[in-house]
Scaffold this motif. Structure first.
Motif, short mmCIF file in Angstrom:
data_model
loop_
_atom_site.label_atom_id
_atom_site.label_comp_id
_atom_site.label_asym_id
_atom_site.label_seq_id
_atom_site.Cartn_x
_atom_site.Cartn_y
_atom_site.Cartn_z
N HIS A 1 1.23 8.09 18.00
CA HIS A 1 0.24 7.68 19.01
C HIS A 1 0.53 8.32 20.36
O HIS A 1 -0.36 8.87 21.01
N ALA B 1 6.95 5.46 9.42
CA ALA B 1 7.57 5.04 8.15
C ALA B 1 6.61 5.03 6.97
O ALA B 1 7.03 5.18 5.82
N THR C 1 -11.27 5.75 11.34
CA THR C 1 -9.90 6.16 11.59
C THR C 1 -9.07 4.93 11.96
O THR C 1 -9.61 3.84 12.14
N THR D 1 -6.50 6.59 17.21
CA THR D 1 -7.28 7.76 17.66
C THR D 1 -8.17 7.38 18.84
O THR D 1 -8.17 8.06 19.87
N GLY E 1 7.84 8.29 14.68
CA GLY E 1 7.92 9.64 15.23
C GLY E 1 6.60 10.34 15.14
O GLY E 1 5.66 9.87 14.49
N VAL F 1 0.83 -1.21 0.00
CA VAL F 1 0.00 0.00 0.00
C VAL F 1 0.86 1.26 0.00
O VAL F 1 0.47 2.30 -0.52
N HIS G 1 -2.35 12.20 9.18
CA HIS G 1 -2.20 12.06 7.72
C HIS G 1 -1.94 13.37 7.02
O HIS G 1 -1.86 13.40 5.79
N1 T4K Z 1 -3.95 8.43 13.90
C1 T4K Z 1 -4.14 8.01 12.64
C2 T4K Z 1 -5.33 8.52 11.90
C3 T4K Z 1 -3.24 7.12 12.04
O1 T4K Z 1 -3.46 6.68 10.78
C4 T4K Z 1 -2.11 6.69 12.77
C5 T4K Z 1 -1.19 5.75 12.17
C6 T4K Z 1 -1.94 7.18 14.08
C7 T4K Z 1 -2.90 8.04 14.62
C8 T4K Z 1 -0.77 6.77 14.94
O2 T4K Z 1 0.46 7.24 14.45
P1 T4K Z 1 1.82 6.38 14.73
O3 T4K Z 1 1.86 6.07 16.18
O4 T4K Z 1 1.77 5.13 13.86
O5 T4K Z 1 2.91 7.33 14.33
C9 T4K Z 1 0.10 1.70 9.40
C10 T4K Z 1 1.04 2.52 10.23
O6 T4K Z 1 1.82 1.71 11.10
C11 T4K Z 1 0.36 3.58 11.04
O7 T4K Z 1 1.36 4.54 11.36
C12 T4K Z 1 -0.73 4.28 10.26
N2 T4K Z 1 -1.47 5.21 11.06
C13 T4K Z 1 -1.69 3.25 9.69
C14 T4K Z 1 -2.78 3.90 8.86
O8 T4K Z 1 -0.97 2.39 8.83
P2 T4K Z 1 -0.38 -0.87 9.39
O9 T4K Z 1 -0.56 -1.85 10.51
O10 T4K Z 1 -1.35 -0.87 8.29
O11 T4K Z 1 1.12 -0.91 8.82
P3 T4K Z 1 1.90 -2.07 8.07
O12 T4K Z 1 3.05 -2.48 8.89
O13 T4K Z 1 0.96 -3.11 7.61
O14 T4K Z 1 2.50 -1.28 6.82
C15 T4K Z 1 1.75 -0.99 5.65
C16 T4K Z 1 2.67 -1.06 4.46
O15 T4K Z 1 3.65 -0.05 4.52
C17 T4K Z 1 3.47 -2.36 4.37
O16 T4K Z 1 2.72 -3.31 3.70
C18 T4K Z 1 4.72 -1.95 3.65
C19 T4K Z 1 4.88 -0.48 3.97
N3 T4K Z 1 5.94 -0.24 4.97
C20 T4K Z 1 5.71 -0.60 6.26
C21 T4K Z 1 6.67 -0.39 7.21
C22 T4K Z 1 6.43 -0.76 8.64
C23 T4K Z 1 7.15 0.33 4.58
O17 T4K Z 1 7.35 0.64 3.39
N4 T4K Z 1 8.10 0.53 5.52
C24 T4K Z 1 7.93 0.20 6.83
O18 T4K Z 1 8.84 0.43 7.66
O19 T4K Z 1 -0.36 0.58 10.09
#
Ligand code: T4K
Length: 369
Positions: A60, A181, A82, A86, A190, A6, A157
């Motif tokens: 977070h 990331a 969301t 959140t 971060g 994604v 976002h």
């Molecule tokens: N509020 C909202 C509205 C948010 O969307 C988020 C985070 C937060 C608060 C909290 O912020 P943070 O504490 O995360 O800073 C991902 C992210 O981990 C998350 O930060 C994000 N929202 C959310 C919408 O998406 P997952 O579980 O879908 O991530 P994951 O590991 O499946 O990664 C998705 C794709 O990204 C992977 O298939 C490949 C790519 N990827 C992933 C990682 C970890 C990379 O290219 N590099 C990487 O290091 O949550």
């Protein structure tokens, strides 16, 4: 073709990052608001055009501690469309989330429903600039003033987004940005809180660093949510390139629009007036009643071809089993309709346009199957 996810993290050239972290080997100062942290704070304040900013280990914790620092009590009005963060941030502060529906145009909080949810226990509104779409900040401000409520935006976002020429981090009492990331701009992990009140800044600083004022003065019962020097160094490098990254994302987004514009039953993300966008996500809605296939049909078809779109944001957070079942989870039919049909397509700055074409062809092909 290798797998397409994604998104894919933006990274500087290796050499650029290595050069940025070199002095950390000389000084052995790896964390605790060192020179990189201070530099990044200055640079981000300028880039985001905000009066003040506090950096955190992740988005977070930035949000959770911003809620704590604002001293909220009782009920908080928010949306269920969301990322879990959140709602978790509200609940982990001992508060009750009151779920407001979203508007079906840009998927942000439906400002016409907020007032009907306000009770004498309501202390704040926590709206989400979901996908970088700007909430109706003017109406939210009006309601907050009328009922003396705090407003904390989840702007996870919305890095670099502005509304009517004003950086989005200027609205409300505080706004949280995520630098994960997977975001338009990253510091590996971060986050930050943008704010304009010195007292609130002091509280936030205490909460992220154990309340330490000096070696012998511990002013508050704080946690540890500091951004370290390696994260800050990544942030300094990525900030040099983020404007170009956003430009590249724009091109990918435009290609998606060109390819999918005539597909009846596929709704493309809105283009909001007076908004400078960051092209963070490309969520489509698949209206099976018109398209003939469901969102899940498309999701599966892409997956079979090693393309991993995501159902951001399904399920709704007011459907999660982990919350208190005694709460009123609200009536949010728009959010439900959208959550059941939304699919976020792969999008990152260096995404080749022929991959976008391939994804669109696969999507359009599902119809004839
Ligand atoms: N509020 C909202 C509205 C948010 O969307 C988020 C985070 C937060 C608060 C909290 O912020 P943070 O504490 O995360 O800073 C991902 C992210 O981990 C998350 O930060 C994000 N929202 C959310 C919408 O998406 P997952 O579980 O879908 O991530 P994951 O590991 O499946 O990664 C998705 C794709 O990204 C992977 O298939 C490949 C790519 N990827 C992933 C990682 C970890 C990379 O290219 N590099 C990487 O290091 O949550």
């Amino acid at each position: 073709m290798s797998k397409i996810f994604v998104t894919r993290s933006s990274m500087p050239e290796k050499e650029e990052y290595f050069k940025e972290i070199e002095e950390l080997w000389d000084t052995h100062f790896l964390t605790n608001m060192g020179v990189k942290h201070q530099q990044l704070e200055r640079e981000l304040k300028e880039y985001l055009r905000v009066p003040d900013i506090e950096l955190f280990s992740n988005g977070h914790m930035a949000l959770e501690l911003a809620i704590q620092a604002c001293g909220l009590t009782g009920e908080v009005i928010t949306t269920p469309f969301t990322f879990v963060s959140t709602t978790h941030a509200i609940v982990r502060n001992g508060l009750t989330p009151v779920f407001c529906d979203i508007n079906p145009v840009d998927y942000t909080i439906d400002v016409n429903q907020i007032e009907s949810l306000i009770t004498d226990r309501t202390s704040a509104i926590i709206p989400v600039h979901v996908y970088g779409h700007v909430c109706d900040v003017e109406k939210i401000e009006e309601i907050a003033e009328k009922y003396h409520l705090k407003v904390i935006y989840d702007a996870a976002h919305a890095f670099g987004v502005s509304y009517k020429g004003v950086g989005i981090g200027n609205y409300g009492d505080a706004s949280m940005f995520s630098f994960h990331a997977t975001k338009v701009y990253n510091t590996i992990e971060g986050g930050a809180v943008c704010l304009h009140d010195e007292e609130l800044k002091k509280k936030l600083y205490n909460l992220k660093n154990f309340g330490i004022q000096s070696e012998e003065v511990i002013e508050a019962v704080g946690a540890n949510a500091k951004m370290n020097e390696f994260q800050a160094a990544m942030g300094i490098c990525n900030l040099r390139h983020v404007a170009m990254e956003i430009e590249k994302r724009k091109k990918v987004t435009e290609r998606y629009r060109d390819n999918l514009r005539d597909a009846e039953g596929i709704v493309l993300p809105p283009i909001q007036e007076n908004v400078i966008r960051n092209y963070a996500y490309f969520p489509i809605l698949v209206k099976e009643e018109l398209y003939g296939k469901t969102r899940d049909d498309i999701y599966d078809e892409l997956k079979e071809n090693d393309i991993y779109a995501r159902k951001y944001f399904y399920p709704l957070t007011n459907k999660l089993q982990c919350y208190d079942t005694n709460w009123n989870m609200g009536y949010t039919p728009n959010a439900q309709y959208i959550s059941d049909r939304v699919l976020t397509l792969p999008l990152y700055a260096d995404m080749p346009l022929d991959i976008v074409d391939k994804i669109c062809n696969l999507i359009l092909r599902t119809r004839s199957r």
